[in-house]
Design a protein around this motif. Structure first.
Motif, PDB file in Angstrom:
ATOM      1  N   VAL A 123     -10.160  -1.710 -17.697  1.00  0.00           N
ATOM      2  CA  VAL A 123      -9.037  -2.635 -17.833  1.00  0.00           C
ATOM      3  C   VAL A 123      -8.714  -3.306 -16.503  1.00  0.00           C
ATOM      4  CG1 VAL A 123      -6.569  -2.793 -18.369  1.00  0.00           C
ATOM      5  CG2 VAL A 123      -8.077  -1.399 -19.795  1.00  0.00           C
ATOM      6  N   ILE A 124      -8.872  -2.585 -15.400  1.00  0.00           N
ATOM      7  CA  ILE A 124      -8.473  -3.123 -14.093  1.00  0.00           C
ATOM      8  C   ILE A 124      -9.652  -3.651 -13.283  1.00  0.00           C
ATOM      9  CG2 ILE A 124      -6.472  -1.604 -13.966  1.00  0.00           C
ATOM     10  CD1 ILE A 124      -8.065   0.180 -12.074  1.00  0.00           C
ATOM     11  N   VAL A 125     -10.848  -3.655 -13.869  1.00  0.00           N
ATOM     12  CA  VAL A 125     -12.025  -4.099 -13.116  1.00  0.00           C
ATOM     13  C   VAL A 125     -11.900  -5.558 -12.716  1.00  0.00           C
ATOM     14  CG1 VAL A 125     -14.477  -4.641 -13.319  1.00  0.00           C
ATOM     15  CG2 VAL A 125     -13.646  -2.390 -13.970  1.00  0.00           C
ATOM     16  N   PHE A 126     -11.615  -6.430 -13.655  1.00  0.00           N
ATOM     17  CA  PHE A 126     -11.600  -7.864 -13.352  1.00  0.00           C
ATOM     18  C   PHE A 126     -10.383  -8.287 -12.527  1.00  0.00           C
ATOM     19  CE2 PHE A 126     -14.597  -7.747 -16.927  1.00  0.00           C
ATOM     20  CZ  PHE A 126     -15.652  -8.430 -16.349  1.00  0.00           C
ATOM     21  N   PRO A 127      -9.176  -7.779 -12.787  1.00  0.00           N
ATOM     22  CA  PRO A 127      -8.074  -8.092 -11.860  1.00  0.00           C
ATOM     23  C   PRO A 127      -8.385  -7.667 -10.433  1.00  0.00           C
ATOM     24  CG  PRO A 127      -7.211  -7.153 -13.877  1.00  0.00           C
ATOM     25  CD  PRO A 127      -8.694  -7.019 -13.954  1.00  0.00           C
ATOM     26  N   ARG A 128      -8.991  -6.492 -10.281  1.00  0.00           N
ATOM     27  CA  ARG A 128      -9.361  -6.013  -8.956  1.00  0.00           C
ATOM     28  C   ARG A 128     -10.432  -6.910  -8.331  1.00  0.00           C
ATOM     29  NH1 ARG A 128     -10.938   0.155  -8.970  1.00  0.00           N
ATOM     30  NH2 ARG A 128     -12.757  -0.700 -10.050  1.00  0.00           N
ATOM     31  N   TYR A 129     -11.373  -7.352  -9.149  1.00  0.00           N
ATOM     32  CA  TYR A 129     -12.427  -8.248  -8.662  1.00  0.00           C
ATOM     33  C   TYR A 129     -11.824  -9.549  -8.151  1.00  0.00           C
ATOM     34  CZ  TYR A 129     -16.178 -11.706  -8.869  1.00  0.00           C
ATOM     35  OH  TYR A 129     -17.051 -12.725  -8.574  1.00  0.00           O
ATOM     36  N   PHE A 130     -10.916 -10.150  -8.914  1.00  0.00           N
ATOM     37  CA  PHE A 130     -10.321 -11.420  -8.509  1.00  0.00           C
ATOM     38  C   PHE A 130      -9.495 -11.263  -7.236  1.00  0.00           C
ATOM     39  CE2 PHE A 130     -10.725 -12.460 -13.189  1.00  0.00           C
ATOM     40  CZ  PHE A 130     -11.790 -13.331 -13.002  1.00  0.00           C
ATOM     41  N   ASN A 131      -8.855 -10.106  -7.054  1.00  0.00           N
ATOM     42  CA  ASN A 131      -8.098  -9.868  -5.826  1.00  0.00           C
ATOM     43  C   ASN A 131      -9.012  -9.897  -4.606  1.00  0.00           C
ATOM     44  OD1 ASN A 131      -5.630  -9.599  -7.129  1.00  0.00           O
ATOM     45  ND2 ASN A 131      -5.831  -7.381  -7.378  1.00  0.00           N
ATOM     46  N   PHE A 132     -10.119  -9.198  -4.680  1.00  0.00           N
ATOM     47  CA  PHE A 132     -11.050  -9.187  -3.542  1.00  0.00           C
ATOM     48  C   PHE A 132     -11.724 -10.554  -3.358  1.00  0.00           C
ATOM     49  CE2 PHE A 132     -10.875  -4.529  -4.123  1.00  0.00           C
ATOM     50  CZ  PHE A 132     -10.699  -4.154  -2.791  1.00  0.00           C
ATOM     51  N   ARG A 133     -11.963 -11.250  -4.451  1.00  0.00           N
ATOM     52  CA  ARG A 133     -12.560 -12.578  -4.338  1.00  0.00           C
ATOM     53  C   ARG A 133     -11.618 -13.545  -3.640  1.00  0.00           C
ATOM     54  NH1 ARG A 133     -12.797 -16.495  -9.379  1.00  0.00           N
ATOM     55  NH2 ARG A 133     -10.609 -16.460  -8.731  1.00  0.00           N
ATOM     56  N   ASP A 134     -10.336 -13.494  -3.990  1.00  0.00           N
ATOM     57  CA  ASP A 134      -9.361 -14.432  -3.432  1.00  0.00           C
ATOM     58  C   ASP A 134      -9.146 -14.231  -1.937  1.00  0.00           C
ATOM     59  OD1 ASP A 134      -9.087 -15.487  -5.940  1.00  0.00           O
ATOM     60  OD2 ASP A 134      -7.249 -14.376  -6.430  1.00  0.00           O
ATOM     61  N   ILE A 135      -9.348 -13.006  -1.442  1.00  0.00           N
ATOM     62  CA  ILE A 135      -9.179 -12.777  -0.004  1.00  0.00           C
ATOM     63  C   ILE A 135     -10.512 -12.773   0.738  1.00  0.00           C
ATOM     64  CG2 ILE A 135      -7.015 -11.526  -0.265  1.00  0.00           C
ATOM     65  CD1 ILE A 135      -8.485  -8.935  -0.092  1.00  0.00           C
ATOM     66  N   GLY A 136     -11.588 -13.147   0.031  1.00  0.00           N
ATOM     67  CA  GLY A 136     -12.879 -13.359   0.669  1.00  0.00           C
ATOM     68  C   GLY A 136     -13.596 -12.105   1.136  1.00  0.00           C
ATOM     69  N   LEU A 137     -13.457 -11.002   0.406  1.00  0.00           N
ATOM     70  CA  LEU A 137     -14.082  -9.751   0.827  1.00  0.00           C
ATOM     71  C   LEU A 137     -15.256  -9.332  -0.053  1.00  0.00           C
ATOM     72  CD1 LEU A 137     -11.006  -7.552   1.823  1.00  0.00           C
ATOM     73  CD2 LEU A 137     -12.626  -8.728   3.329  1.00  0.00           C
ATOM     74  N   LEU A 138     -15.671 -10.195  -0.971  1.00  0.00           N
ATOM     75  CA  LEU A 138     -16.825  -9.844  -1.791  1.00  0.00           C
ATOM     76  C   LEU A 138     -18.076  -9.735  -0.931  1.00  0.00           C
ATOM     77  CD1 LEU A 138     -16.326 -12.044  -4.992  1.00  0.00           C
ATOM     78  CD2 LEU A 138     -15.738  -9.639  -4.659  1.00  0.00           C
ATOM     79  N   ASP A 139     -19.012  -8.910  -1.386  1.00  0.00           N
ATOM     80  CA  ASP A 139     -20.278  -8.690  -0.688  1.00  0.00           C
ATOM     81  C   ASP A 139     -20.070  -8.073   0.696  1.00  0.00           C
ATOM     82  OD1 ASP A 139     -23.038  -8.753  -1.154  1.00  0.00           O
ATOM     83  OD2 ASP A 139     -23.307 -10.508   0.116  1.00  0.00           O
ATOM     84  N   THR A 140     -19.029  -7.241   0.806  1.00  0.00           N
ATOM     85  CA  THR A 140     -18.788  -6.448   2.007  1.00  0.00           C
ATOM     86  C   THR A 140     -18.543  -5.004   1.568  1.00  0.00           C
ATOM     87  OG1 THR A 140     -16.380  -6.759   2.000  1.00  0.00           O
ATOM     88  CG2 THR A 140     -17.712  -8.449   3.117  1.00  0.00           C
ATOM     89  N   PHE A 141     -18.372  -4.127   2.549  1.00  0.00           N
ATOM     90  CA  PHE A 141     -18.113  -2.725   2.225  1.00  0.00           C
ATOM     91  C   PHE A 141     -16.686  -2.488   1.736  1.00  0.00           C
ATOM     92  CE2 PHE A 141     -21.775  -1.934   5.132  1.00  0.00           C
ATOM     93  CZ  PHE A 141     -22.555  -1.230   4.229  1.00  0.00           C
TER      94      PHE A 141
END
Length: 277
Positions: A123-141
């Motif tokens: 349930v929280i996978v995609f909200p969590r994904y969008f949070n990290f995407r919006d702050i530019g932390l995707l593809d990092t540790f």
């Protein structure tokens, strides 16, 4: 009531059969990984006719730019150990605060924690994904480690243990002049080591085996975990090579299996300490 010898023999036979059901797939994976491509496709034998390590050699030597397996293993180890350490620290502090400090609405906190354990993780996978995407932390540790800090299982386990833990040692430490951090470090933490071991094993296996979340937040080959990397690796030509598929699966399975075997006695002791059945 004592069991007769016949009953014990029957129980041993049943337990052996159940164990064989679980062990056989592991044996099949192990032996198939040492078969050549032709034999792994055509032969139904468990043991290889011609033993070969070519599957492992190819996995570690062929196309290492697009399939850096060693890097994937190092990434997974860093993420698993880092995430586990973060969970232990945050959960211990949270559980100790609720169990020992005079916080308002402590019962409400525990109700929210227990209630959150019933929410499916998907349930929280995609909200969590969008949070990290919006702050530019995707593809990092960061997105691979930080989300595990919000685990509630550890808070529940440690809190359940501390509820029945006598306060005498803590009060004696207060009399000797220790502050709360010193009591937490020298009195509480040594006492909850079995619970910490249980939490560590559960968390490590969970992070190590996670596939969906690393798949969503990593894009480059060098940032993949071993589960995502090997899933991509066995596609295409490798998909029709059962030997190489089993070799890659064995590589991914062995580290977690070894850690669980060595930590098993602490895991069982921790489960008993928390009163879980």
């Amino acid at each position: 009531m004592k069991q007769s010898k016949a009953q014990k023999v029957i129980l041993i036979i049943i337990a052996t059969l159940i164990a064989a059901v679980f062990i056989f797939p592991l044996l099949w994976m192990f032996f198939t990984s040492f078969k050549g491509m032709a034999e792994s496709i055509s032969s139904a034998r468990l043991l290889p006719r011609n033993w070969t390590a070519n599957n492992f050699i190819e996995l570690f030597t062929v196309d290492t730019a697009n399939a850096p397996i060693i890097r994937w293993l190092l990434n997974t180890a860093f993420i698993s150990f880092g995430g586990t350490a973060l969970v232990v620290i945050t959960n211990t502090l949270a559980a100790y605060s609720i169990a020992r400090l005079n916080l308002p609405a402590k019962r409400l906190f525990m109700f929210i924690i227990v209630a959150s354990m019933t929410i499916p993780g998907i349930v929280i996978v995609f909200p969590r994904y969008f949070n990290f995407r919006d702050i530019g932390l995707l593809d990092t540790f960061a997105p691979l480690i930080l989300p595990y800090a919000a685990s509630t299982l550890g808070v529940f386990l440690i809190y359940s243990f501390l509820r029945n833990f006598p306060r005498d040692l803590e009060e004696a430490a207060y009399i000797d002049g220790a502050n709360q951090l010193q009591i937490l470090r020298h009195v509480i933490f040594p006492s909850i080591k079995p619970v910490i071991a249980t939490l560590s094993v559960i968390t490590f296996i969970l992070i190590y085996n996670d596939f969906l979340w690393p798949l969503l937040v990593t894009n480059s080959a060098e940032m993949r975990t071993v589960t995502v990397g090997l899933a991509n690796l066995v596609q295409g030509a490798n998909f029709v090579n059962p030997g190489k598929m089993m070799a890659s699966t064995l590589i991914a399975t062995v580290p977690a299996l070894v850690i669980f075997i060595f930590a098993n006695r602490y895991f069982v002791k921790g489960v008993n300490s928390t009163g879980l059945k």
